[in-house]
Enzyme design. Structure first.
Site, PDB file in Angstrom:
ATOM      1  N   HIS A  70     -19.682  70.300  12.042  1.00  0.00           N
ATOM      2  CA  HIS A  70     -19.857  69.859  11.156  1.00  0.00           C
ATOM      3  C   HIS A  70     -18.412  68.274  10.966  1.00  0.00           C
ATOM      4  O   HIS A  70     -17.500  69.110  11.366  1.00  0.00           O
ATOM      5  CB  HIS A  70     -19.915  70.111   9.834  1.00  0.00           C
ATOM      6  CG  HIS A  70     -20.323  69.329   8.596  1.00  0.00           C
ATOM      7  ND1 HIS A  70     -19.593  67.625   8.531  1.00  0.00           N
ATOM      8  CD2 HIS A  70     -21.657  68.939   7.631  1.00  0.00           C
ATOM      9  CE1 HIS A  70     -20.327  67.073   7.196  1.00  0.00           C
ATOM     10  NE2 HIS A  70     -21.445  68.165   6.659  1.00  0.00           N
TER      11      HIS A  70
ATOM     12  N   TYR B 184     -21.343  79.172   3.182  1.00  0.00           N
ATOM     13  CA  TYR B 184     -21.911  79.088   4.295  1.00  0.00           C
ATOM     14  C   TYR B 184     -23.670  79.298   2.915  1.00  0.00           C
ATOM     15  O   TYR B 184     -23.366  79.765   1.519  1.00  0.00           O
ATOM     16  CB  TYR B 184     -22.257  79.680   5.422  1.00  0.00           C
ATOM     17  CG  TYR B 184     -23.814  79.154   6.382  1.00  0.00           C
ATOM     18  CD1 TYR B 184     -21.926  78.270   6.468  1.00  0.00           C
ATOM     19  CD2 TYR B 184     -24.247  79.531   6.871  1.00  0.00           C
ATOM     20  CE1 TYR B 184     -22.710  77.087   7.771  1.00  0.00           C
ATOM     21  CE2 TYR B 184     -24.660  78.785   7.504  1.00  0.00           C
ATOM     22  CZ  TYR B 184     -23.893  77.115   8.394  1.00  0.00           C
ATOM     23  OH  TYR B 184     -24.373  76.505   9.831  1.00  0.00           O
TER      24      TYR B 184
ATOM     25  N   GLY C  58     -21.193  74.300  12.630  1.00  0.00           N
ATOM     26  CA  GLY C  58     -23.126  73.904  12.432  1.00  0.00           C
ATOM     27  C   GLY C  58     -23.773  73.284  13.268  1.00  0.00           C
ATOM     28  O   GLY C  58     -25.067  73.841  13.195  1.00  0.00           O
TER      29      GLY C  58
HETATM   30  O1  YXS Z   1      -6.174  65.294  15.968  1.00  0.00           O
HETATM   31  P1  YXS Z   1      -7.190  64.265  16.572  1.00  0.00           P
HETATM   32  O2  YXS Z   1      -7.267  63.349  15.479  1.00  0.00           O
HETATM   33  O3  YXS Z   1      -7.051  64.032  17.439  1.00  0.00           O
HETATM   34  O4  YXS Z   1      -8.007  64.826  16.276  1.00  0.00           O
HETATM   35  C1  YXS Z   1      -8.834  66.767  16.755  1.00  0.00           C
HETATM   36  C2  YXS Z   1      -9.462  67.009  15.948  1.00  0.00           C
HETATM   37  O5  YXS Z   1      -8.914  67.550  14.687  1.00  0.00           O
HETATM   38  C3  YXS Z   1     -10.758  66.652  15.731  1.00  0.00           C
HETATM   39  N1  YXS Z   1     -11.850  67.609  15.685  1.00  0.00           N
HETATM   40  C4  YXS Z   1     -12.596  67.221  15.191  1.00  0.00           C
HETATM   41  N2  YXS Z   1     -12.673  66.904  13.793  1.00  0.00           N
HETATM   42  C5  YXS Z   1     -14.143  66.736  13.052  1.00  0.00           C
HETATM   43  N3  YXS Z   1     -14.373  67.553  12.918  1.00  0.00           N
HETATM   44  C6  YXS Z   1     -14.822  68.898  13.431  1.00  0.00           C
HETATM   45  N4  YXS Z   1     -15.579  69.781  13.773  1.00  0.00           N
HETATM   46  C7  YXS Z   1     -12.897  68.696  14.433  1.00  0.00           C
HETATM   47  N5  YXS Z   1     -13.436  69.439  15.242  1.00  0.00           N
HETATM   48  C8  YXS Z   1     -12.203  68.947  16.615  1.00  0.00           C
HETATM   49  O6  YXS Z   1     -10.392  66.411  17.244  1.00  0.00           O
HETATM   50  C9  YXS Z   1      -9.549  66.198  17.917  1.00  0.00           C
HETATM   51  C10 YXS Z   1      -9.438  67.345  18.714  1.00  0.00           C
HETATM   52  O7  YXS Z   1      -9.028  68.360  18.552  1.00  0.00           O
HETATM   53  P2  YXS Z   1      -8.411  69.616  18.639  1.00  0.00           P
HETATM   54  O8  YXS Z   1      -7.072  69.211  19.477  1.00  0.00           O
HETATM   55  O9  YXS Z   1      -8.641  70.573  18.096  1.00  0.00           O
HETATM   56  O10 YXS Z   1      -9.013  70.233  20.085  1.00  0.00           O
HETATM   57  P3  YXS Z   1      -9.003  71.767  21.251  1.00  0.00           P
HETATM   58  O11 YXS Z   1      -9.188  71.235  22.143  1.00  0.00           O
HETATM   59  O12 YXS Z   1      -6.777  71.993  20.505  1.00  0.00           O
HETATM   60  O13 YXS Z   1      -9.709  72.755  20.142  1.00  0.00           O
HETATM   61  C11 YXS Z   1     -11.306  72.814  20.410  1.00  0.00           C
HETATM   62  C12 YXS Z   1     -12.070  73.496  19.444  1.00  0.00           C
HETATM   63  C13 YXS Z   1     -12.783  72.432  19.056  1.00  0.00           C
HETATM   64  C14 YXS Z   1     -11.516  74.445  19.392  1.00  0.00           C
HETATM   65  C15 YXS Z   1     -10.738  72.818  17.637  1.00  0.00           C
HETATM   66  O14 YXS Z   1     -10.688  71.369  17.756  1.00  0.00           O
HETATM   67  C16 YXS Z   1     -11.647  73.530  16.757  1.00  0.00           C
HETATM   68  O15 YXS Z   1     -11.305  74.380  16.319  1.00  0.00           O
HETATM   69  N6  YXS Z   1     -12.343  72.429  15.524  1.00  0.00           N
HETATM   70  C17 YXS Z   1     -12.765  72.788  14.807  1.00  0.00           C
HETATM   71  C18 YXS Z   1     -14.007  74.004  15.588  1.00  0.00           C
HETATM   72  C19 YXS Z   1     -14.763  74.422  13.897  1.00  0.00           C
HETATM   73  O16 YXS Z   1     -14.629  75.632  13.217  1.00  0.00           O
HETATM   74  N7  YXS Z   1     -16.369  73.673  13.240  1.00  0.00           N
HETATM   75  C20 YXS Z   1     -16.321  73.834  12.400  1.00  0.00           C
HETATM   76  C21 YXS Z   1     -16.511  72.729  11.574  1.00  0.00           C
HETATM   77  S1  YXS Z   1     -17.314  72.376   9.996  1.00  0.00           S
HETATM   78  C22 YXS Z   1     -18.983  73.238  10.055  1.00  0.00           C
HETATM   79  O17 YXS Z   1     -19.740  73.010  10.969  1.00  0.00           O
HETATM   80  C23 YXS Z   1     -19.726  74.171   9.189  1.00  0.00           C
HETATM   81  C24 YXS Z   1     -20.087  73.309   8.025  1.00  0.00           C
HETATM   82  S2  YXS Z   1     -19.576  75.988   8.967  1.00  0.00           S
HETATM   83  O18 YXS Z   1     -17.420  75.236   8.905  1.00  0.00           O
HETATM   84  O19 YXS Z   1     -19.768  76.183   7.791  1.00  0.00           O
HETATM   85  O20 YXS Z   1     -19.760  76.256  10.091  1.00  0.00           O
END
Ligand code: YXS
Length: 266
Positions: A62, A136, A106
């Site tokens: 998400h 969730y 998500g």
């Molecule tokens: O700093 P900038 O502006 O370049 O942005 C960064 C991150 O903030 C952005 N970004 C995201 N923005 C919005 N939503 C996201 N889900 C998201 N994930 C990342 O992308 C830019 C690069 O991210 P960065 O610097 O962290 O890259 P990385 O290579 O170090 O790490 C990649 C990830 C995917 C491991 C890391 O970005 C990460 O852990 N992202 C969050 C993954 C996550 O927890 N997704 C769940 C979202 S909430 C959801 O899906 C449900 C509601 S729930 O939570 O219930 O599952």
């Protein structure tokens, strides 16, 4: 944000929001819904959901920047991501997730909503609400319980740690894994070519039955339904949800204040 191509009765939807790590933004979710409807109206016999990866990420889940603040339910029935997940499950033809990178939040539920998942052997899968202070929802949790077994589902939710493709295969989350160079041939041989040859009338009736029967066991009493909603509301209106989102965007560790007993009802 989404490339759509039909090839020999299979519709390929490729997420192209890679600059934003294919976050499931409202726009991308709506484009996936439109793509699924287009595939069905074009009389395809199957849909493949793929992604152009960036930084090795298939989808970061998400779009955190679009999560509601101020007490809104982040996973309400009518949010675009939930509508998209139901559309995948309700589409009367098979939908296959074609995973070529890491899968988060998500997006993991997106894969579980598909009928089958084939994945590169280097992929990982994580469900991360606990990392972000998010409650969730019941339908999402049922996806994991039904498809992973309750212990692995709990481990994934409580730790928010990614599991490897091999681990996911072992617990039945994935249908097949393969090295990147063999993945396309594998999905064609094992899944797409049989779909092209078999009776889509029979397959569609069977998918519709799977959908109805898989919901038959998850009816809860009205009191338990209200209790689940009460727990979820206390979380998304509580201190941790806003802290979880803010800490992610501010690139710092969260400082959660919520207590398990906050959910107790005297
Ligand atoms: O700093 P900038 O502006 O370049 O942005 C960064 C991150 O903030 C952005 N970004 C995201 N923005 C919005 N939503 C996201 N889900 C998201 N994930 C990342 O992308 C830019 C690069 O991210 P960065 O610097 O962290 O890259 P990385 O290579 O170090 O790490 C990649 C990830 C995917 C491991 C890391 O970005 C990460 O852990 N992202 C969050 C993954 C996550 O927890 N997704 C769940 C979202 S909430 C959801 O899906 C449900 C509601 S729930 O939570 O219930 O599952």
């Amino acid at each position: 944000m989404l490339d759509v191509m039909i090839q020999d009765k299979i519709c390929f939807l490729e997420m192209r929001n890679e600059d934003r790590l294919n976050c499931l933004s409202e726009k991308l979710c709506q484009e996936i819904i439109d793509g699924l409807n287009f595939a069905y109206s074009s009389e395809c016999v199957g849909v493949v959901i793929a992604a152009r990866t960036n930084k090795g990420v298939w989808s970061a889940g998400h779009d955190i920047k679009e999560l509601p603040t101020g007490g809104g339910d982040p996973l309400a029935y009518d949010v675009p991501m939930e509508k998209m997940l139901r559309k995948i499950q309700d589409l009367p033809i098979p939908v296959i997730a074609y995973v070529t990178g890491t899968v988060w939040g998500g997006a993991c539920d997106l894969c579980l909503s598909c009928d089958m998942i084939v994945s590169v052997d280097t992929a990982t899968f994580a469900i991360t609400p606990a990392k972000l202070g998010i409650p969730y929802n019941a339908s999402g949790i049922m996806h994991f319980i039904n498809q992973l077994g309750i212990n692995k589902a709990r481990e994934m939710f409580f730790t928010a740690n990614p599991i490897t493709a091999q681990d996911a295969l072992n617990v039945g989350l994935l249908n097949h894994i393969a090295p990147a160079e063999e993945l396309e041939q594998m999905i064609n041989e094992k899944i797409l070519n049989p779909l092209r040859k078999n009776s889509i009338l029979s397959i569609s009736a069977i998918k519709r039955q799977f959908r109805v029967l898989s919901q038959s066991t998850s009816v809860v009493s009205s009191e338990n339904f209200e209790m689940v909603n009460n727990w979820r509301e206390k979380v998304f209106r509580g201190p941790d949800y806003s802290e979880g989102v803010r800490s992610f965007l501010e690139k710092r560790s969260p400082n959660y204040k919520g207590k398990a007993k906050d959910l107790d009802v005297e």
